[in-house]
Design an enzyme around this catalytic site. Sequence first.
Site, PDB file in Angstrom:
ATOM      1  N   ASP A  43      10.718  55.772  13.686  1.00  0.00           N
ATOM      2  CA  ASP A  43       9.993  56.855  14.335  1.00  0.00           C
ATOM      3  C   ASP A  43       8.701  56.260  14.895  1.00  0.00           C
ATOM      4  OD1 ASP A  43       9.222  59.639  14.857  1.00  0.00           O
ATOM      5  OD2 ASP A  43      10.570  60.120  13.188  1.00  0.00           O
ATOM      6  N   HIS A  59      14.690  67.385  10.374  1.00  0.00           N
ATOM      7  CA  HIS A  59      13.740  67.716   9.306  1.00  0.00           C
ATOM      8  C   HIS A  59      12.799  68.856   9.668  1.00  0.00           C
ATOM      9  CE1 HIS A  59      11.688  65.283  12.164  1.00  0.00           C
ATOM     10  NE2 HIS A  59      10.530  65.519  11.585  1.00  0.00           N
ATOM     11  N   ASP A  60      12.974  69.417  10.867  1.00  0.00           N
ATOM     12  CA  ASP A  60      12.120  70.529  11.304  1.00  0.00           C
ATOM     13  C   ASP A  60      12.885  71.848  11.394  1.00  0.00           C
ATOM     14  OD1 ASP A  60       9.927  68.774  11.701  1.00  0.00           O
ATOM     15  OD2 ASP A  60      10.548  68.346  13.760  1.00  0.00           O
ATOM     16  N   ASP A  89       8.223  60.455  18.964  1.00  0.00           N
ATOM     17  CA  ASP A  89       7.809  61.779  18.516  1.00  0.00           C
ATOM     18  C   ASP A  89       7.049  62.557  19.595  1.00  0.00           C
ATOM     19  OD1 ASP A  89       7.340  63.597  16.117  1.00  0.00           O
ATOM     20  OD2 ASP A  89       5.265  63.242  16.730  1.00  0.00           O
ATOM     21  N   GLU A 145      11.811  62.765  21.705  1.00  0.00           N
ATOM     22  CA  GLU A 145      11.816  64.121  21.152  1.00  0.00           C
ATOM     23  C   GLU A 145      11.060  65.048  22.095  1.00  0.00           C
ATOM     24  OE1 GLU A 145      10.407  66.889  17.414  1.00  0.00           O
ATOM     25  OE2 GLU A 145       9.021  65.545  18.430  1.00  0.00           O
TER      26      GLU A 145
HETATM   27  C1  NOJ Z   1       7.687  66.457  15.598  1.00  0.00           C
HETATM   28  C2  NOJ Z   1       8.117  66.039  14.225  1.00  0.00           C
HETATM   29  O1  NOJ Z   1       9.514  66.089  14.146  1.00  0.00           O
HETATM   30  C3  NOJ Z   1       7.436  66.979  13.258  1.00  0.00           C
HETATM   31  O2  NOJ Z   1       7.937  66.848  11.963  1.00  0.00           O
HETATM   32  C4  NOJ Z   1       5.955  66.715  13.340  1.00  0.00           C
HETATM   33  O3  NOJ Z   1       5.263  67.638  12.514  1.00  0.00           O
HETATM   34  C5  NOJ Z   1       5.437  66.847  14.772  1.00  0.00           C
HETATM   35  N1  NOJ Z   1       6.295  66.209  15.739  1.00  0.00           N
HETATM   36  C6  NOJ Z   1       4.074  66.240  14.905  1.00  0.00           C
HETATM   37  O4  NOJ Z   1       4.159  64.846  14.867  1.00  0.00           O
END
Ligand code: NOJ
Length: 538
Positions: free
Chosen positions: A101, A328-329, A203, A267
């Site tokens: 990441d 994970h989100d 990210d 992302e």
């Molecule tokens: C996306 C990530 O997947 C998330 O977990 C994170 O809180 C935010 N970006 C900020 O980096």
Amino acid sequence: MAAKGYAWWQSGVIYQVYPRSFQDSNADGVGDLLGILARLDHLVALGVDAVWISPITASPMADFGYDVADYTGIDPAFGTLANFDRLVAAAHVRGLRVILDYVPNHSSDRHPWFLESRASRSSARRDWYIWRDPAPDGGPPNNWLSEFGGPAWTLDQATGQYWYHAYLPEQPDLNWRNPQVQDAMLEVLRFWLDRGVDGFRVDAIHHLFEDEGLRDNPPNPDWRPGLSPARRVIRAYTMDQAEVHEAIAAMRRVADAYPGERVLIGEAYLPIDRLMAYYGAGLTGFHLPFNFHLLSTPWDARAIAALVERYEAALPQGAWPNWVLGNHDRSRLASRLGPAQARVAAMLLLTLRGTPTIYQGEEIGMTDVPIPPDRVQDPWERRVPGLGVGRDPVRTPMQWDAGAGAGFTGAVEPWLPLPRDWRSVNVAAQEGDASSVLTLYRALLRLRRAEPALSVGAYASVAVDAPDVLAYERRDEATGRRLRIALNLGDGQRVLPGFALGARILLSSYLDDRSSSIQGAIALRPAEGVVVELPVKA
Ligand code: NOJ
């Protein structure tokens, strides 16, 4: 293994490890690098090709690693650089690629760069972050909001200016308009590429730039109480700004300078037309801008068929598709769709055209775990409680076996709680069960690997006269071999006349034997998905 003529990241399957929750090797309740190493054979047995590891770099953990205090150092909670090198070597020996990441939008407020930037208005690194004077009333410079609630600006009392943060105040945005920042951040990529990593998941890339004129974001007429407060405005001036594409192209040039097909995955939660720009002009951007659209599309056959059509049609010439059903989100499949449809979802993800990403724990059908208020860890839930935005429920420890700590940890308490059902829902229990979710994932991955039609073949939708059924065909251009997939997204039996006469069922999501060829109409059981092999034309 790459199909002939395709890169590994095209024919392969990616598995996301959330390192705090994968495997703890030192009984402190938090997963670590040696833990991942110890579990690599699970990934080999599963049949994936690459492991993407969420951030492992040094961090105060305000956002669990997405607040980086040292881009080239491993956080002690996860281990050491030597552990990391061992992990990469062990993965490569097994034919697994390693994707890290990379968090370019913001660092931690403890990063030496920010400490220096904050120290004074005349600091040599002042311009490495985004500082602005207060509005005339002393308040924040404009109406921009933090994704995690509250204003996106925090006042530094000592120097009298606000810093900008798309996320937490502890995650100050780096100023990518400063060439020194760009250089330093590209150097980070080289550091890890030199250590042998096979690519990066980048990210929050859509946040990399904000409007230089600091124009206010317009109000969002669709916002209502109960939605995330950040959505009160439309992020017209804080997201998806044109300059991002040059920055991505610069990252790509770095990756391309290395041998061995290093991959860049972006992302960006964006509408399809905007997302396509992230492949870059002439495909000089991301190899794979993450496609999250299945996460927000209703679980409805027509809606999904339309999405796939729209996405396929929008792809630039030569661009490779990809699909995501969890991370994970986001809420887990078995919680979002129920356990039966989660199996159908697995078949969808692993039979669509394009690189799939599987989130850890989905392969055993883990569910979102309710978190008691005194165990909440996620800063988002803490800042915006009760709206259901918290991500702890999907970040709980991997359930390996029925032993103490679910085989995840020797600690008395893992950092997040285990669910009630972990003694029955775990890898060890499902390994010995011929009809388990794990057995289904393994069978799907085996089939995908064996069948170029699935891993790299063409896609065509198939019209069927049955409600709730999503059907499509995958065709290996090299051999002409055709497979058809039919997925019953409903809970009734569905008969599909003329769908695949004379065909043979290669795999049912029920995992029972349906291998005799289809003579009459095929009947799908509730929440059944099948992959069938069409007879070769004479
Ligand atoms: C996306 C990530 O997947 C998330 O977990 C994170 O809180 C935010 N970006 C900020 O980096």
